[in-house]
Design a protein around this motif. Structure first.
Motif, PDB file in Angstrom:
ATOM      1  N   ARG A 186      34.891  12.287  23.365  1.00  0.00           N
ATOM      2  CA  ARG A 186      35.935  11.521  24.359  1.00  0.00           C
ATOM      3  C   ARG A 186      35.236  11.519  25.522  1.00  0.00           C
ATOM      4  O   ARG A 186      34.386  12.575  25.872  1.00  0.00           O
ATOM      5  N   TRP A 187      35.728  10.726  26.504  1.00  0.00           N
ATOM      6  CA  TRP A 187      34.650  10.728  27.830  1.00  0.00           C
ATOM      7  C   TRP A 187      35.813  10.508  28.866  1.00  0.00           C
ATOM      8  O   TRP A 187      36.896   9.643  28.777  1.00  0.00           O
ATOM      9  N   GLU A 188      36.037  11.486  30.000  1.00  0.00           N
ATOM     10  CA  GLU A 188      36.705  11.275  30.970  1.00  0.00           C
ATOM     11  C   GLU A 188      35.841  11.373  32.290  1.00  0.00           C
ATOM     12  O   GLU A 188      34.704  11.978  32.450  1.00  0.00           O
ATOM     13  N   TYR A 189      36.094  10.357  33.148  1.00  0.00           N
ATOM     14  CA  TYR A 189      35.220  10.009  34.346  1.00  0.00           C
ATOM     15  C   TYR A 189      35.377  11.285  35.385  1.00  0.00           C
ATOM     16  O   TYR A 189      36.722  11.681  35.822  1.00  0.00           O
ATOM     17  N   ASP A 190      34.085  11.819  35.803  1.00  0.00           N
ATOM     18  CA  ASP A 190      34.081  13.087  36.785  1.00  0.00           C
ATOM     19  C   ASP A 190      35.168  14.247  36.031  1.00  0.00           C
ATOM     20  O   ASP A 190      36.144  14.459  37.261  1.00  0.00           O
ATOM     21  N   HIS A 191      35.413  14.663  35.161  1.00  0.00           N
ATOM     22  CA  HIS A 191      36.400  15.538  34.457  1.00  0.00           C
ATOM     23  C   HIS A 191      35.946  16.970  35.164  1.00  0.00           C
ATOM     24  O   HIS A 191      34.876  17.374  35.074  1.00  0.00           O
ATOM     25  N   HIS A 192      36.951  17.684  35.825  1.00  0.00           N
ATOM     26  CA  HIS A 192      36.624  18.899  36.121  1.00  0.00           C
ATOM     27  C   HIS A 192      37.945  19.841  35.513  1.00  0.00           C
ATOM     28  O   HIS A 192      39.044  19.612  35.529  1.00  0.00           O
ATOM     29  N   PRO A 193      37.266  21.071  34.859  1.00  0.00           N
ATOM     30  CA  PRO A 193      38.427  21.862  34.253  1.00  0.00           C
ATOM     31  C   PRO A 193      39.069  22.641  35.241  1.00  0.00           C
ATOM     32  O   PRO A 193      38.500  22.674  36.470  1.00  0.00           O
ATOM     33  N   GLU A 194      40.245  23.148  34.930  1.00  0.00           N
ATOM     34  CA  GLU A 194      41.082  23.774  35.837  1.00  0.00           C
ATOM     35  C   GLU A 194      40.227  25.056  36.248  1.00  0.00           C
ATOM     36  O   GLU A 194      39.728  25.604  35.593  1.00  0.00           O
ATOM     37  N   GLU A 195      40.304  25.394  37.478  1.00  0.00           N
ATOM     38  CA  GLU A 195      39.774  26.502  38.074  1.00  0.00           C
ATOM     39  C   GLU A 195      40.164  27.921  37.573  1.00  0.00           C
ATOM     40  O   GLU A 195      41.145  27.833  37.500  1.00  0.00           O
ATOM     41  N   GLY A 196      39.089  28.606  37.231  1.00  0.00           N
ATOM     42  CA  GLY A 196      39.435  29.923  36.765  1.00  0.00           C
ATOM     43  C   GLY A 196      39.720  29.879  35.079  1.00  0.00           C
ATOM     44  O   GLY A 196      39.795  30.960  34.369  1.00  0.00           O
ATOM     45  N   SER A 197      39.516  28.761  34.549  1.00  0.00           N
ATOM     46  CA  SER A 197      39.810  28.441  33.028  1.00  0.00           C
ATOM     47  C   SER A 197      38.720  29.185  32.368  1.00  0.00           C
ATOM     48  O   SER A 197      37.657  29.191  32.875  1.00  0.00           O
ATOM     49  N   ARG A 198      38.721  29.310  31.061  1.00  0.00           N
ATOM     50  CA  ARG A 198      37.744  29.529  30.220  1.00  0.00           C
ATOM     51  C   ARG A 198      36.738  28.205  30.228  1.00  0.00           C
ATOM     52  O   ARG A 198      35.392  28.662  30.218  1.00  0.00           O
ATOM     53  N   GLU A 199      37.292  27.251  30.396  1.00  0.00           N
ATOM     54  CA  GLU A 199      36.581  25.972  30.210  1.00  0.00           C
ATOM     55  C   GLU A 199      35.551  25.826  31.384  1.00  0.00           C
ATOM     56  O   GLU A 199      34.262  25.534  31.534  1.00  0.00           O
ATOM     57  N   ALA A 200      36.268  26.161  32.594  1.00  0.00           N
ATOM     58  CA  ALA A 200      35.386  26.107  33.981  1.00  0.00           C
ATOM     59  C   ALA A 200      34.147  27.453  33.906  1.00  0.00           C
ATOM     60  O   ALA A 200      33.264  27.039  34.441  1.00  0.00           O
ATOM     61  N   ASP A 201      34.671  28.453  33.218  1.00  0.00           N
ATOM     62  CA  ASP A 201      33.701  29.476  32.891  1.00  0.00           C
ATOM     63  C   ASP A 201      32.523  28.917  32.222  1.00  0.00           C
ATOM     64  O   ASP A 201      31.444  29.222  32.688  1.00  0.00           O
ATOM     65  N   PHE A 202      32.892  28.132  31.268  1.00  0.00           N
ATOM     66  CA  PHE A 202      31.833  27.740  30.316  1.00  0.00           C
ATOM     67  C   PHE A 202      30.813  26.759  30.967  1.00  0.00           C
ATOM     68  O   PHE A 202      29.753  26.995  31.109  1.00  0.00           O
ATOM     69  N   LEU A 203      31.512  25.972  31.761  1.00  0.00           N
ATOM     70  CA  LEU A 203      30.466  25.084  32.743  1.00  0.00           C
ATOM     71  C   LEU A 203      29.909  25.841  33.504  1.00  0.00           C
ATOM     72  O   LEU A 203      28.385  25.295  33.922  1.00  0.00           O
ATOM     73  N   ASP A 204      30.511  26.781  34.322  1.00  0.00           N
ATOM     74  CA  ASP A 204      29.403  27.720  35.399  1.00  0.00           C
ATOM     75  C   ASP A 204      28.368  28.225  34.603  1.00  0.00           C
ATOM     76  O   ASP A 204      27.302  28.168  34.956  1.00  0.00           O
ATOM     77  N   ALA A 205      28.511  28.695  33.386  1.00  0.00           N
ATOM     78  CA  ALA A 205      27.398  29.384  32.399  1.00  0.00           C
ATOM     79  C   ALA A 205      26.419  28.098  32.231  1.00  0.00           C
ATOM     80  O   ALA A 205      25.246  28.468  32.289  1.00  0.00           O
ATOM     81  N   CYS A 206      26.662  26.899  32.093  1.00  0.00           N
ATOM     82  CA  CYS A 206      25.914  25.926  31.513  1.00  0.00           C
ATOM     83  C   CYS A 206      25.020  25.459  33.065  1.00  0.00           C
ATOM     84  O   CYS A 206      24.044  24.980  32.866  1.00  0.00           O
ATOM     85  N   LYS A 207      25.772  25.713  34.135  1.00  0.00           N
ATOM     86  CA  LYS A 207      25.018  25.269  35.492  1.00  0.00           C
ATOM     87  C   LYS A 207      24.348  26.496  36.159  1.00  0.00           C
ATOM     88  O   LYS A 207      23.350  26.226  36.844  1.00  0.00           O
ATOM     89  N   ASN A 208      24.476  27.612  35.703  1.00  0.00           N
ATOM     90  CA  ASN A 208      23.960  28.658  36.305  1.00  0.00           C
ATOM     91  C   ASN A 208      23.727  29.784  35.149  1.00  0.00           C
ATOM     92  O   ASN A 208      24.421  30.718  34.737  1.00  0.00           O
ATOM     93  N   PRO A 209      22.314  29.608  34.778  1.00  0.00           N
ATOM     94  CA  PRO A 209      22.002  30.772  33.564  1.00  0.00           C
ATOM     95  C   PRO A 209      22.351  32.035  33.950  1.00  0.00           C
ATOM     96  O   PRO A 209      22.146  32.479  35.236  1.00  0.00           O
ATOM     97  N   ARG A 210      22.671  32.531  32.722  1.00  0.00           N
ATOM     98  CA  ARG A 210      23.119  34.205  32.853  1.00  0.00           C
ATOM     99  C   ARG A 210      22.255  34.922  32.079  1.00  0.00           C
ATOM    100  O   ARG A 210      21.786  34.404  30.990  1.00  0.00           O
ATOM    101  N   GLU A 211      22.118  36.180  32.286  1.00  0.00           N
ATOM    102  CA  GLU A 211      21.523  37.139  31.498  1.00  0.00           C
ATOM    103  C   GLU A 211      22.455  37.752  30.348  1.00  0.00           C
ATOM    104  O   GLU A 211      23.467  38.414  30.964  1.00  0.00           O
ATOM    105  N   TRP A 212      22.387  37.160  29.087  1.00  0.00           N
ATOM    106  CA  TRP A 212      23.331  37.619  28.130  1.00  0.00           C
ATOM    107  C   TRP A 212      23.185  38.845  27.285  1.00  0.00           C
ATOM    108  O   TRP A 212      23.989  39.414  26.684  1.00  0.00           O
ATOM    109  N   VAL A 213      21.730  39.197  27.536  1.00  0.00           N
ATOM    110  CA  VAL A 213      21.519  40.343  26.585  1.00  0.00           C
ATOM    111  C   VAL A 213      21.381  41.483  27.476  1.00  0.00           C
ATOM    112  O   VAL A 213      20.846  41.708  28.648  1.00  0.00           O
TER     113      VAL A 213
END
Length: 123
Positions: free
Chosen positions: A96-123
């Motif tokens: 599915r495609w949504e133009y300029d989609h932004h998940p709800e702030e503070g949601s798990r989806e927003a957290d995932f996108l943040d991790a995609c944009k800002n690499p984290r140290e997972w180990v």
């Protein structure tokens, strides 16, 4: 934004000895079931909401976009006359495609996108 979290870009290993890359590949492949199996087993019967399914479809759309526009292997195959059917086999069956989609702030989806944009140290 990256296409996801983790993964191996084998093109980035071209400076290594082929036998070393082959051994690395075998080690990685032999670790998949032990690493991924328990995750699947733990969550295989999890229920999900329609909103979560929608998010999955949007993420699949982003994966398709990445594959067709940026993936070096896909772009190479398409530009050099590769079999289109074979190249497109890696794409999800539904997306599915949504133009300029932004998940709800503070949601798990927003957290995932943040991790995609800002690499984290997972180990």
């Amino acid at each position: 934004e990256t296409r996801g979290l983790g993964g191996i870009f084998f093109d980035d290993l071209n400076d290594r000895d082929p036998d070393t890359i082959f051994e690395f590949s075998k080690d990685a492949l032999n670790s998949v079931v032990d690493a991924y199996g328990p995750i699947v087993e733990k969550h295989k019967n999890d229920e999900f909401t329609e909103k979560e399914k929608e998010w999955q479809q949007i993420r699949r759309g982003r994966y398709v976009e990445f594959n067709l526009v940026y993936d070096r292997g896909t772009v190479f195959g398409l530009k050099t006359g590769g079999r289109i059917e074979s190249i497109l086999m890696s794409l999800p069956e539904t997306a599915r495609w949504e133009y300029d989609h932004h998940p709800e702030e503070g949601s798990r989806e927003a957290d995932f996108l943040d991790a995609c944009k800002n690499p984290r140290e997972w180990v």
